[in-house]
Motif scaffolding. Structure first.
Motif, PDB file in Angstrom:
ATOM      1  N   LEU A  20      11.927  36.051  31.651  1.00 29.63           N
ATOM      2  CA  LEU A  20      13.087  36.938  31.775  1.00 29.63           C
ATOM      3  C   LEU A  20      12.697  38.249  32.440  1.00 29.63           C
ATOM      4  O   LEU A  20      13.419  38.762  33.302  1.00 29.63           O
ATOM      5  CB  LEU A  20      13.700  37.205  30.402  1.00 29.63           C
ATOM      6  N   TRP A  21      11.537  38.802  32.052  1.00 29.74           N
ATOM      7  CA  TRP A  21      11.068  40.035  32.696  1.00 29.74           C
ATOM      8  C   TRP A  21      10.810  39.812  34.177  1.00 29.74           C
ATOM      9  O   TRP A  21      11.096  40.667  35.011  1.00 29.74           O
ATOM     10  CB  TRP A  21       9.799  40.542  32.009  1.00 29.74           C
ATOM     11  N   GLU A  22      10.254  38.644  34.511  1.00 31.07           N
ATOM     12  CA  GLU A  22      10.013  38.317  35.920  1.00 31.07           C
ATOM     13  C   GLU A  22      11.323  38.245  36.696  1.00 31.07           C
ATOM     14  O   GLU A  22      11.420  38.718  37.831  1.00 31.07           O
ATOM     15  CB  GLU A  22       9.265  36.991  36.025  1.00 31.07           C
ATOM     16  N   ASP A  23      12.338  37.646  36.081  1.00 30.83           N
ATOM     17  CA  ASP A  23      13.654  37.559  36.733  1.00 30.83           C
ATOM     18  C   ASP A  23      14.253  38.938  36.943  1.00 30.83           C
ATOM     19  O   ASP A  23      14.888  39.206  37.968  1.00 30.83           O
ATOM     20  CB  ASP A  23      14.601  36.700  35.897  1.00 30.83           C
ATOM     21  N   LEU A  24      14.063  39.817  35.960  1.00 28.28           N
ATOM     22  CA  LEU A  24      14.577  41.187  36.094  1.00 28.28           C
ATOM     23  C   LEU A  24      13.858  41.936  37.214  1.00 28.28           C
ATOM     24  O   LEU A  24      14.480  42.679  37.973  1.00 28.28           O
ATOM     25  CB  LEU A  24      14.417  41.943  34.772  1.00 28.28           C
ATOM     26  N   LEU A  25      12.545  41.740  37.307  1.00 26.61           N
ATOM     27  CA  LEU A  25      11.785  42.412  38.363  1.00 26.61           C
ATOM     28  C   LEU A  25      12.211  41.937  39.752  1.00 26.61           C
ATOM     29  O   LEU A  25      12.130  42.702  40.720  1.00 26.61           O
ATOM     30  CB  LEU A  25      10.282  42.181  38.165  1.00 26.61           C
TER      31      LEU A  25
END
Length: 214
Positions: A38-43
């Motif tokens: 999820l953090w990767e998608d946000l980045l």
């Protein structure tokens, strides 16, 4: 005199700013399988967030400048109304060029998107030039108490700026990221100018008879 024109313009500013956020999509929950993912998608949303922030600054500066400009205008003309319409047109194009740049900024195909965005800022600056000219010519539309020198200075600044933004758009064809960095720096400078600007104090005549009584 120009209350309806300002209300219409403010509505367009508000709609354009609202449209900017539509390109910032929340990652679908079905595509996420861990917190790290999820953090990767946000980045991966950074191009959209960057484009949103830059365009928000441009529209905010335009709204502040437009509001301050109309404070000293108490007359109208067909040329002024059409010029204001063209200026507003340059604003409503920003959501498209913003979405275009956000989509392609982090890809090998960023050059056309950055060129289009820089051309939009150039067109926006041209809109300022047309608007300033319609206020000063053929007949000044300013209040008697308005500082004519201040409006002439703003008009000169807009003329100089159009050369700058034309050069940035030209540079974007060969060095798109360099042109984009310069574009960002110029708008941060205009934001600083907008925040630090202090309009002239109203005259006693504008404050009304109560000013004299107090």
């Amino acid at each position: 005199m120009n209350d309806r024109l300002e209300m219409f313009s403010d509505g367009v500013f508000a709609i354009a700013i609202t449209l900017l956020i539509l390109d910032l999509k929340v990652p679908p929950v079905d595509s996420v399988h861990s917190v790290a993912e999820l953090w990767e998608d946000l980045l991966r949303l950074w191009p959209s967030a960057f484009a949103l922030g830059l365009s928000f600054i441009i529209i905010l500066i335009a709204w502040i400048g437009h509001h301050n400009m109309l404070k000293g205008v108490d007359k109208t003309s067909p040329q002024f109304q059409v010029s204001n319409g063209f200026f507003i047109f340059t604003i409503i194009l920003l959501p498209f060029s913003t979405a275009f740049m956000a989509e392609y900024l982090d890809t090998p195909y960023a050059q056309p998107a950055i060129v289009v965005y820089c051309l939009n800022t150039l067109l926006h600056n041209f809109g300022w030039n047309v608007l300033h000219r319609s206020i000063l010519k053929p007949v000044p539309l300013l209040k008697e108490s308005a500082d004519m020198g201040l409006y002439k200075k703003a008009s000169r600044s807009a003329r100089y700026s159009i050369v700058l933004y034309a050069a940035i758009a030209f540079l974007a064809w060969w060095l798109p990221y360099v042109a984009l960095i310069i574009c960002v720096l110029t708008w941060l400078y205009w934001l600083y100018i907008s925040i630090s600007f202090r309009p002239p104090e109203p005259s006693l005549k504008e404050k009304g008879v109560e000013s004299f009584i107090k």
